[in-house]
Scaffold this motif. Structure first.
Motif, mmCIF file in Angstrom:
data_model
loop_
_atom_site.group_PDB
_atom_site.id
_atom_site.type_symbol
_atom_site.label_atom_id
_atom_site.label_comp_id
_atom_site.label_asym_id
_atom_site.label_seq_id
_atom_site.Cartn_x
_atom_site.Cartn_y
_atom_site.Cartn_z
ATOM 1 N N THR A 125 0.830 -1.204 0.000
ATOM 2 C CA THR A 125 0.000 0.000 0.000
ATOM 3 C C THR A 125 0.864 1.253 0.000
ATOM 4 N N PHE A 126 1.918 1.256 0.805
ATOM 5 C CA PHE A 126 2.839 2.398 0.818
ATOM 6 C C PHE A 126 3.462 2.592 -0.560
ATOM 7 N N ASN A 127 3.905 1.496 -1.170
ATOM 8 C CA ASN A 127 4.535 1.588 -2.496
ATOM 9 C C ASN A 127 3.578 2.146 -3.533
ATOM 10 N N THR A 128 2.301 1.779 -3.423
ATOM 11 C CA THR A 128 1.306 2.307 -4.353
ATOM 12 C C THR A 128 1.185 3.821 -4.205
ATOM 13 N N GLY A 129 1.065 4.300 -2.949
ATOM 14 C CA GLY A 129 0.971 5.740 -2.713
ATOM 15 C C GLY A 129 2.226 6.478 -3.135
ATOM 16 N N TYR A 130 3.376 5.865 -2.904
ATOM 17 C CA TYR A 130 4.667 6.464 -3.282
ATOM 18 C C TYR A 130 4.744 6.653 -4.798
ATOM 19 N N LYS A 131 4.347 5.631 -5.547
ATOM 20 C CA LYS A 131 4.397 5.705 -7.015
ATOM 21 C C LYS A 131 3.404 6.724 -7.553
ATOM 22 N N ILE A 132 2.230 6.803 -6.911
ATOM 23 C CA ILE A 132 1.244 7.798 -7.343
ATOM 24 C C ILE A 132 1.822 9.206 -7.182
ATOM 25 N N ALA A 133 2.473 9.448 -6.033
ATOM 26 C CA ALA A 133 3.056 10.767 -5.780
ATOM 27 C C ALA A 133 4.149 11.094 -6.795
ATOM 28 N N LEU A 134 4.978 10.111 -7.141
ATOM 29 C CA LEU A 134 6.017 10.336 -8.151
ATOM 30 C C LEU A 134 5.395 10.695 -9.500
ATOM 31 N N ASN A 135 4.331 9.991 -9.849
ATOM 32 C CA ASN A 135 3.662 10.265 -11.120
ATOM 33 C C ASN A 135 3.003 11.637 -11.144
ATOM 34 N N LEU A 136 2.683 12.157 -9.967
ATOM 35 C CA LEU A 136 2.082 13.483 -9.884
ATOM 36 C C LEU A 136 3.124 14.597 -9.904
ATOM 37 N N GLY A 137 4.404 14.203 -9.962
ATOM 38 C CA GLY A 137 5.463 15.196 -10.092
ATOM 39 C C GLY A 137 6.186 15.539 -8.817
ATOM 40 N N TYR A 138 5.894 14.867 -7.696
ATOM 41 C CA TYR A 138 6.605 15.150 -6.458
ATOM 42 C C TYR A 138 7.978 14.487 -6.487
ATOM 43 N N ASP A 139 8.951 15.109 -5.764
ATOM 44 C CA ASP A 139 10.269 14.478 -5.693
ATOM 45 C C ASP A 139 10.191 13.288 -4.735
ATOM 46 N N LYS A 140 11.287 12.557 -4.627
ATOM 47 C CA LYS A 140 11.278 11.326 -3.840
ATOM 48 C C LYS A 140 10.995 11.583 -2.367
ATOM 49 N N ASN A 141 11.522 12.686 -1.846
ATOM 50 C CA ASN A 141 11.305 13.002 -0.438
ATOM 51 C C ASN A 141 9.818 13.225 -0.152
ATOM 52 N N GLN A 142 9.181 14.047 -0.998
ATOM 53 C CA GLN A 142 7.756 14.306 -0.819
ATOM 54 C C GLN A 142 6.915 13.069 -1.143
ATOM 55 N N ALA A 143 7.390 12.239 -2.067
ATOM 56 C CA ALA A 143 6.658 11.016 -2.399
ATOM 57 C C ALA A 143 6.590 10.080 -1.198
ATOM 58 N N VAL A 144 7.666 10.065 -0.401
ATOM 59 C CA VAL A 144 7.649 9.263 0.819
ATOM 60 C C VAL A 144 6.573 9.784 1.772
ATOM 61 N N ILE A 145 6.483 11.096 1.898
ATOM 62 C CA ILE A 145 5.485 11.720 2.778
ATOM 63 C C ILE A 145 4.074 11.332 2.343
#
Length: 260
Positions: A125-145
């Motif tokens: 579930t975390f990985n799914t949210g992380y990938k969604i954030a990356l696809n939305l243009g967030y950097d890796k740090n914010q994608a973790v958040i």
């Protein structure tokens, strides 16, 4: 109606097993001796070629008044109706009415007892949210958040908190400073005053009541110097964002430089 008979019927309903009626209940409803109902069941099984494992699936046991274990049978609806086909009409009616009660109870249980939902796995579930954030243009740090928040909403658990992280470091080597820390380097100014100076320099704007928990947002010019960090809330659960700044912003605040 005996307690053991009720337990058989209700248990099968609650656990979503096929609905059955016991030979003991049939005996009670029809006024027949249980041993005679057992005899009728076994004769019906022979006539219907229900032998061996097919018959053993219907078999059960109970403890009689003497404390001895006795044989009984638990019949599904089709075999119950087949069994009573030769009984008097008034006895058949009692069995049919009881079946209607059992089916009503089973339907009520299915509608009033919601199925238990299984929580999704935390890591996937975390990985799914992380990938969604990356696809939305967030950097890796914010994608973790945002992956952590996504996981909290879906699973009720925060991987960041479970790992004891109080903040997420920036991806470069700059030591980002809070307004209070900047104030100390500017001769003991308060964090509130530094926030005002950052706003006057055009690096941030006031956003009170922000859902992120930070009352300040970087301007386009401020993005060259600032970064949002995700920090855990004091004395509570969850997280909030805090805006921190590169040490190079001190030159602008002290009048030695201008924003890029």
């Amino acid at each position: 109606m005996s307690n053991s008979t009720n337990n058989v019927s209700k248990s099968s309903t609650i656990t979503a097993m096929p609905l059955t009626m016991s030979s003991r209940e049939i005996a009670e409803l029809t006024g027949k001796q249980h041993k005679n109902v057992v005899r009728d069941v076994e004769k019906m099984a022979t006539d219907c070629n229900l032998t061996g494992s097919n018959l053993s699936r219907l078999a059960g046991t109970y403890i009689d008044a003497k404390g001895e274990q006795r044989k009984c049978y638990n019949l599904p609806k089709n075999l119950t109706i087949t069994l009573i086909a030769g009984y008097r009409a008034d006895l058949r009616l009692k069995i049919v009415d009881r079946w209607l009660e059992l089916e009503t109870e089973a339907a009520h249980t299915r509608t009033t007892t919601p199925a238990r939902k299984r929580r999704p796995a935390v890591l996937s579930t975390f990985n799914t949210g992380y990938k969604i954030a990356l696809n939305l243009g967030y950097d890796k740090n914010q994608a973790v958040i945002y992956g952590d928040r996504y996981c909290r909403n879906k699973c009720g658990e925060s991987p960041v908190e479970m790992m004891g992280m109080t903040s997420l470091a920036a991806p470069d080597n700059d030591n980002y400073l809070t307004p209070t820390e900047l104030g100390e380097k500017l001769g003991g100014l308060s964090g509130r005053r530094v926030n005002q100076m950052l706003a006057e320099a055009g690096l941030q704007t006031s956003t009170p009541g922000s859902a992120t928990g930070s009352n300040w947002t970087m301007t386009e010019a401020g993005k060259a110097y600032g970064r949002m960090f995700d920090t855990t809330r004091k004395h509570g659960t969850g997280s909030q964002q805090q805006l921190k700044w590169k040490p190079s912003v001190l030159d602008i605040l002290s009048g030695k430089g201008e924003a890029a």
